[in-house]
Design an enzyme around this catalytic site. Structure first.
Site, short mmCIF file in Angstrom:
data_model
loop_
_atom_site.label_atom_id
_atom_site.label_comp_id
_atom_site.label_asym_id
_atom_site.label_seq_id
_atom_site.Cartn_x
_atom_site.Cartn_y
_atom_site.Cartn_z
N GLN A 217 0.83 -1.20 0.00
CA GLN A 217 0.00 0.00 0.00
C GLN A 217 0.86 1.26 0.00
O GLN A 217 0.34 2.36 -0.11
CB GLN A 217 -0.90 0.02 1.24
CG GLN A 217 -1.92 -1.11 1.27
CD GLN A 217 -2.76 -1.12 2.54
OE1 GLN A 217 -2.95 -2.18 3.11
NE2 GLN A 217 -3.29 0.01 2.97
N ARG B 228 -8.48 -0.44 8.08
CA ARG B 228 -9.49 0.49 7.56
C ARG B 228 -9.81 1.56 8.60
O ARG B 228 -10.96 1.77 8.98
CB ARG B 228 -10.73 -0.28 7.16
CG ARG B 228 -11.52 0.45 6.08
CD ARG B 228 -12.53 -0.40 5.43
NE ARG B 228 -13.15 0.34 4.37
CZ ARG B 228 -13.81 -0.21 3.38
NH1 ARG B 228 -13.93 -1.51 3.30
NH2 ARG B 228 -14.37 0.52 2.44
N CYS B 229 -8.76 2.20 9.04
CA CYS B 229 -8.91 3.08 10.19
C CYS B 229 -7.71 4.00 10.23
O CYS B 229 -6.62 3.59 9.87
CB CYS B 229 -8.97 2.18 11.42
SG CYS B 229 -8.44 2.89 12.94
N GLU C 109 -12.63 4.86 5.50
CA GLU C 109 -12.64 4.16 6.78
C GLU C 109 -13.93 4.37 7.57
O GLU C 109 -14.22 3.60 8.47
CB GLU C 109 -11.50 4.64 7.68
CG GLU C 109 -10.40 5.30 6.94
CD GLU C 109 -9.22 4.40 6.70
OE1 GLU C 109 -8.31 4.53 7.47
OE2 GLU C 109 -9.21 3.58 5.77
O1 CDP Z 1 -7.04 6.48 1.22
P1 CDP Z 1 -8.20 5.78 0.60
O2 CDP Z 1 -8.22 5.84 -0.89
O3 CDP Z 1 -8.40 4.43 1.14
O4 CDP Z 1 -9.52 6.53 1.14
P2 CDP Z 1 -10.28 7.83 0.71
O5 CDP Z 1 -9.38 8.97 0.52
O6 CDP Z 1 -11.37 7.99 1.69
O7 CDP Z 1 -10.90 7.50 -0.73
C1 CDP Z 1 -11.59 6.33 -1.06
C2 CDP Z 1 -12.25 6.54 -2.42
O8 CDP Z 1 -13.41 7.37 -2.27
C3 CDP Z 1 -11.34 7.23 -3.42
O9 CDP Z 1 -11.56 6.77 -4.74
C4 CDP Z 1 -11.78 8.66 -3.27
O10 CDP Z 1 -11.42 9.49 -4.30
C5 CDP Z 1 -13.29 8.52 -3.08
N1 CDP Z 1 -13.81 9.70 -2.36
C6 CDP Z 1 -14.73 10.54 -2.96
O11 CDP Z 1 -15.18 10.26 -4.08
N2 CDP Z 1 -15.14 11.68 -2.29
C7 CDP Z 1 -14.68 11.96 -1.05
N3 CDP Z 1 -15.04 13.05 -0.41
C8 CDP Z 1 -13.76 11.08 -0.41
C9 CDP Z 1 -13.34 9.97 -1.10
#
Ligand code: CDP
Length: 784
Positions: free
Chosen positions: A219, A366-367, A735
């Site tokens: 990751q 996931r946290c 998360e």
């Molecule tokens: O770090 P990780 O990618 O696990 O988590 P994240 O930043 O929460 O994003 C997860 C997915 O959700 C990504 O494809 C983000 O771009 C999308 N996302 C979104 O569409 N809108 C948000 N406000 C937050 C995340």
């Protein structure tokens, strides 16, 4: 029949729900699909004992197994100076292969290299290891006594790893003493495991230039490259880490595991590519577990429910080595978010971590680094307080929420919450679930002796590690990066130091670029995971991608736009100051008919740039000024069968606020996946050890992963409170459902059982635990 609907995200970029090619941009490479000429397979010999001296290792029979090429042991690695591996947390080290003794069942003892997977497994079986069993410690409370010292290799002759605290202890204790109502509850967040469907694995080889080519399920590929350079002494330019498609990570693929080091050493020693793919059992028994926090939660309040103080003391079980992946200054991660969504005037939290004879790790499953444990503590605590006060848990929460005009809100434990409208998010949830009708139904059912529960969780998270003034891993600051190149035809590529494991970065990153530059997202390629091409970044975990890499992308795109503006001025034959970016085009101010698109500008950048620097690209490193603080209001409705103890989750509603939503479908998918994991943690999953240190959950028949049959139907909704400091107002979301849902489930079950006098029940809330709680409560009532 294929139905196609078009939805629009907050960013305004339309996307199609069905067969959108952006969903198949992934190359479909998994580490186990890779094959190279002369490749060897590696198998690991693991200890059957949780704590034992190794008196002898005999590899002679293994070397006679047809196809076996070599065997390495801890002594070989120690001789090469590779016996111990620094953990991401930095202070402690982890044995690569056992040296002198083993400290947990399934610990790595030797590595066998062979022509086929089968031969490697047979070779591992044939390695003879003699053990002298030692007394076993399986919980932090026994570890605390130091009667059995697990790590004599360390200078400090104790099982205690660290004490960490935040807040004002004296004031918190005084306020608790002075409070009109006070609750105290021990609660355990059990040891669970991220259990990604694809286990960990790698292929390592040295190419003809002597360069390490390391394909690995990581990751955080750049951090691996740096860590490998530091551990092995191989110069960083001679290391190429490639993290291909990954079948789920959830934090499990953040640490560097002993198997990786063994594969690299094997490839170097034998001069051939080495592949190592974990089995399910190896994944569940030896890689980063999660949680295992024993928390004493105390809350003080006035008689009207206004909270006055919070104190949480935790004993953390870290297993055999302190391999918890946390930022350097935060050994207990972001546990300080334990004040939750509430205005505690004073608070104190402390964590003491101990070694035990269990697998090492402590990953942020996931946290955002212990946020799940903290959220569970406060959300369970608030329900217990509501019970003590005889107050509706909704009213108690509402009374104590940080109000929207209080943001940016400085919490009692040192965070500055960026934004939120907690009352609104809860109101949306109550309205959607039909709270008054549920309360009425519950009262009717209770009158008939039926058990129905409603569980609320109104959590606040802290994600987006993080601002470099506070956050580093192994000294490396936790910023992130993006590089954008726009090609002559207006297509382009964006590369980041993040690494998707199924979160859909391929889609959302393209959307950010498209929105900022007025280009077609279908033709923005997204590439991550290759340290030769992507700019340096700390990877994807702890919902940090959108708050950090996502911000870097928006800022890089804005840099591209600024370069484009100069070329637009040249094309429009006006001064740069006369050009404005409006309606996804460069326009001459006040003359909208005189305009050029980014696509036209891109072509000119390569064919007719004028006096401007040709080409159209930019790189941006982004150091966030603050974390982002997503929040949510989750409501679970359960029915409990009094006779069997069976719990049915009848409804579950998640209302999330993750700021600006880039892609609603992806956010919905993230929430569904996380809720399913939260459901599993609440009701099914625990990595159990018996008193002799045997791991009782070594495969998917013992460690349960819910299928669609067990999984409830999820209802979702959102409120949008943009983050004021993020370039597009987005907060993380990946998360949130795993963080927020366990408390909602447990609160619902306890609410159902509360007429019987049940006040708390430990996860996983299995049918037999519920049955036992009902029978015990009945017996107690019979006696009174
Ligand atoms: O770090 P990780 O990618 O696990 O988590 P994240 O930043 O929460 O994003 C997860 C997915 O959700 C990504 O494809 C983000 O771009 C999308 N996302 C979104 O569409 N809108 C948000 N406000 C937050 C995340």
């Amino acid at each position: 029949m294929s139905t196609e609907t078009t939805v629009t995200g907050s960013l305004g970029v339309p996307m199609k729900r069905k067969e959108d090619p952006r969903f198949i941009q992934g190359k479909g490479n998994y580490v186990d699909d890779l094959s190279f000429p002369h490749m060897l397979y590696m198998a690991i010999v693991r200890s059957p004992y949780p704590h034992a001296e190794i008196t002898n290792i005999d590899t002679s029979e293994a070397l006679k197994v047809p196809g076996v090429v070599a065997v390495i042991t801890g002594k070989d690695l120690e001789a090469a100076g590779l016996g111990w591996l620094p953990t991401f947390h930095g202070k402690d080290k982890q044995m690569v292969l056992a040296i002198g003794k083993v400290l947990f069942q399934y610990q790595e003892v030797a590595a066998v290299f062979a022509e086929t997977r089968g031969a490697a497994a047979d070779g591992a079986e044939a390695v003879q290891v003699d053990y002298n069993p030692l007394p076993v410690v399986t919980d932090p409370f026994t570890a605390k006594t130091d009667e059995v010292l697990l790590r004599p290799d360390r200078e400090a002759k104790t099982n205690h790893i660290y004490h960490w605290e935040v807040g004002d202890k004296d004031r918190a204790e005084q306020a608790l003493e002075a409070s009109e109502k006070r609750i105290k509850q021990r609660m355990w967040f059990p040891r669970c495991h991220p259990a990604p469907l694809e286990p960990c694995g790698c292929v390592a080889f040295f190419d003809t230039m002597g360069r390490l080519q390391f394909h690995v399920t990581s990751q955080a590929p750049h951090v691996y490259r740096t860590a490998l350079a530091l551990v092995t002494g191989i110069p960083e330019d001679k290391i190429h880490v490639i993290s291909p498609d990954i079948g789920g990570g959830f934090g499990n693929k953040v640490p560097v595991y002993p198997g990786y080091v063994c594969a690299i050493v094997g490839a170097l020693k034998i001069g051939r590519p080495v592949k190592w793919i974990e089995s399910r059992t190896e994944n569940l028994t030896s890689t980063g577990f999660a949680r295992d926090y024993h928390m004493d939660v105390e809350i003080g309040a006035k008689a009207d429910g206004t909270v006055t103080a919070l104190k949480v003391s935790t004993a953390a079980d870290h297993g055999a080595f302190d391999a918890a992946a946390d930022p350097t200054k935060y050994p207990a991660g972001m546990f300080g978010i334990v004040t939750g969504s509430y205005t505690f005037p004073v608070a104190f939290a402390e964590v003491d971590a101990y070694f035990t004879n269990k697998a090492p790790g402590g990953v942020a499953y996931r946290c955002s680094f212990r946020v799940t444990e903290a959220s569970f503590a406060i959300e369970r605590g608030m329900d217990i307080l509501a019970d003590e006060l005889g107050m509706d848990p909704v009213e108690l929460r509402r009374k104590n929420f940080v109000r929207k005009e209080q943001f940016p809100f400085p919490s009692a434990l040192g965070f500055t919450y960026d934004s939120g409208d907690y009352h609104k998010t809860l109101d949306v949830a109550l309205e959607k679930i039909g709270y008054p009708a549920l309360l009425k139904e519950q009262a009717e059912k209770r009158a008939k002796g039926e058990l129905m529960g409603i569980g609320i969780s109104t959590f606040t998270e802290v994600v987006g590690a993080g601002p470099s003034k506070h956050f580093d891993i192994l000294g490396i600051k936790m910023f992130d990066s993006a590089e954008i190149r726009i090609h002559p035809t207006g297509a382009g590529i964006v590369r980041t130091g993040a690494k998707s494991q199924g979160q859909g970065h391929e889609t959302t990153w393209a959307q950010i670029v498209a929105e900022e530059l007025g280009l077609d997202p279908q033709h923005i390629m997204v590439e991550e995971g290759d340290t030769d091409t992507a700019p340096y970044g700390l990877g994807t975990y702890a919902s940090r991608s959108t708050p950090v890499a996502g911000a870097a992308i928006a800022m890089a795109a804005r840099r591209v736009r600024e370069r484009g503006r100069k070329i637009a001025a040249h094309l429009l034959e006006v001064g740069e100051g006369d050009v404005e970016w409006k309606d996804y085009k460069f326009q001459v101010k006040g003359v909208p008919s005189k305009s050029v698109t980014m696509k036209e500008v891109a072509f000119a950048a390569y064919t007719n740039p004028g006096q401007n620097e040709p080409g159209l690209e930019a790189t941006q490193y982004y150091d966030p000024p603050n974390m982002t603080f997503p929040n949510g209001a989750y409501i679970a409705v359960v029915d409990v069968d009094k006779e069997s103890g069976e719990v049915k989750v009848r409804r579950f509603l998640a209302v999330d606020d993750c700021g600006t939503i880039i892609n609603p479908m992806i956010v919905e998918g993230q929430v569904h996946g996380g809720l399913t994991e939260g459901f599993a943690i609440a009701f099914m999953q625990e990595i159990q050890y018996d008193k002799d240190g045997n791991n009782l959950n070594t495969n998917f028949t013992d460690y349960l992963v819910p299928t669609s049959l067990e999984t409830p139907h999820w209802e979702t909704a959102s409120t949008v409170t943009p983050s004021p400091h993020h370039p597009i107002g987005a907060k993380g979301v990946g998360e949130s459902p795993n963080v927020g849902s366990p408390a909602a489930f447990v609160n619902a079950v306890v609410d159902a059982l509360s007429p019987l006098g049940v006040r708390h029940i430990e996860m996983p809330v299995t049918r037999d635990k519920v049955w036992r709680a009902i029978r015990d409560a009945e017996a107690k009532r019979g006696q009174s």
